[in-house]
Design a protein around this motif. Structure first.
Motif, PDB file in Angstrom:
ATOM      1  N   ARG A 221       0.810  -1.207   0.000  1.00 40.32           N
ATOM      2  CA  ARG A 221       0.000   0.000   0.000  1.00 40.32           C
ATOM      3  C   ARG A 221       0.854   1.273   0.000  1.00 40.32           C
TER       4      ARG A 221
ATOM      5  N   SER B 182      -1.296  -7.369   6.133  1.00 38.79           N
ATOM      6  CA  SER B 182      -2.312  -6.354   5.852  1.00 38.79           C
ATOM      7  C   SER B 182      -1.786  -5.207   4.991  1.00 38.79           C
TER       8      SER B 182
ATOM      9  N   ASP C 227      -4.821  -5.387  -2.228  1.00 38.41           N
ATOM     10  CA  ASP C 227      -5.852  -6.352  -2.635  1.00 38.41           C
ATOM     11  C   ASP C 227      -6.758  -5.656  -3.632  1.00 38.41           C
TER      12      ASP C 227
ATOM     13  N   PRO D  69      -3.445 -10.269  -2.205  1.00 34.16           N
ATOM     14  CA  PRO D  69      -2.360 -10.112  -1.225  1.00 34.16           C
ATOM     15  C   PRO D  69      -1.447 -11.327  -1.136  1.00 34.16           C
TER      16      PRO D  69
END
Length: 277
Positions: free
Chosen positions: A217, A244, A248, A254
């Protein structure tokens, strides 16, 4: 696309001609994203190209890349320069899959400020430990500087405040002489990057760094005093990039992104490690 809510276009020629920021403003450089979809909240565009910034300047401290430098100009530098890092510059430009029209209009600063995980100018600037030069308060406030992982904080998210203007990216001289290794993958041949990893090796100190972008991210740069062993590299990846943190979306799951990140990290470790072992 026509932006039919725009009431004013400003073309400043000097820094002191930049207008105070107000709601409904947008900086205009290449405009490849700005003109690609409706912008109903905008009322005024401030054209940065009329400031006449030199696209690329080699200085005693390194390389200064103006925010308004086009991808085409940067690619030409990468093709012509004899600096060791020039090959990486060209590889990152080529990771921006676009027509010649896009290449000749899209800018380095625009690619970074869009703050997309797959932005290859983010990858390049992070890998070369570059510093972003930011003019605050529409160019009237104090100049601040930060590294790219501090600037790009997530998909379409960054630390720029209203009125902040990315002036340039400054690459330190030492980074221009690093050995580099590049890996990129997408789900189809002309698709957006699903993972883009860059390794660098400082021949003077044996310092090793791994940059992970597109898969995550926000950009991540892992630094080691020397080329690590496989276990140490994997452990640091797990420590600094949690599950995390992987993107995605339609460009990759992921799990897949984590898998190819580990695969490419090890390939890069071996490739650059061969230079010192």
């Amino acid at each position: 696309m026509d932006l039919n809510t725009i009431e004013e276009l400003m073309t400043p020629g000097l820094r002191n001609e930049l207008p105070p920021w107000r709601t409904g403003d947008a900086w205009l450089a290449g405009g490849t994203w700005l003109f690609s979809e409706p912008q109903p909240a905008l009322r005024r565009l401030i054209d940065l190209t009329t400031l006449g910034w030199q696209p690329i300047a080699e200085t005693p401290d390194g390389l200064e890349i103006a925010a308004t430098c086009t991808i085409a100009d940067l690619a030409a530098f990468g093709s012509d320069s004899a600096l060791p890092a020039a090959a990486l510059v060209l590889q990152c430009c080529e990771a921006l899959l676009g027509s010649f029209k896009v290449w000749n209009m899209a800018t380095v600063g625009g690619n970074i400020c869009m703050s997309l995980p797959a932005g290859p100018m983010i990858s390049l600037a992070t890998a070369l430990d570059a510093e972003a030069v930011i003019w605050t308060e529409s160019g009237r406030g104090p100049e601040r500087r930060c590294r790219i992982p501090e600037l790009v904080t997530g998909p379409h998210e960054n630390s720029l405040q209203p009125g902040d203007l990315l002036r340039a990216i400054r690459v330190p001289l030492r980074a221009l002489h690093w050995k580099t290794a590049f890996r990129r993958i997408s789900l189809n041949p002309i698709g957006r990057s699903g993972a883009l990893l860059i390794g660098t090796l400082d021949s003077a100190t044996d310092g090793f760094a791994l940059t992970v972008t597109a898969a995550t991210r926000r950009p991540a740069r892992l630094v080691f005093p020397g080329v690590p062993d496989a276990g140490s590299l994997g452990a640091k990846l797990d420590q600094l990039i949690l599950p995390s943190a992987y993107c995605d979306d339609v460009h990759g799951s992921p799990d897949w992104r984590q898998h190819v990140t580990r695969l490419f990290a090890e390939e890069i470790r071996r490739e650059l490690g061969a230079a010192v072992w």
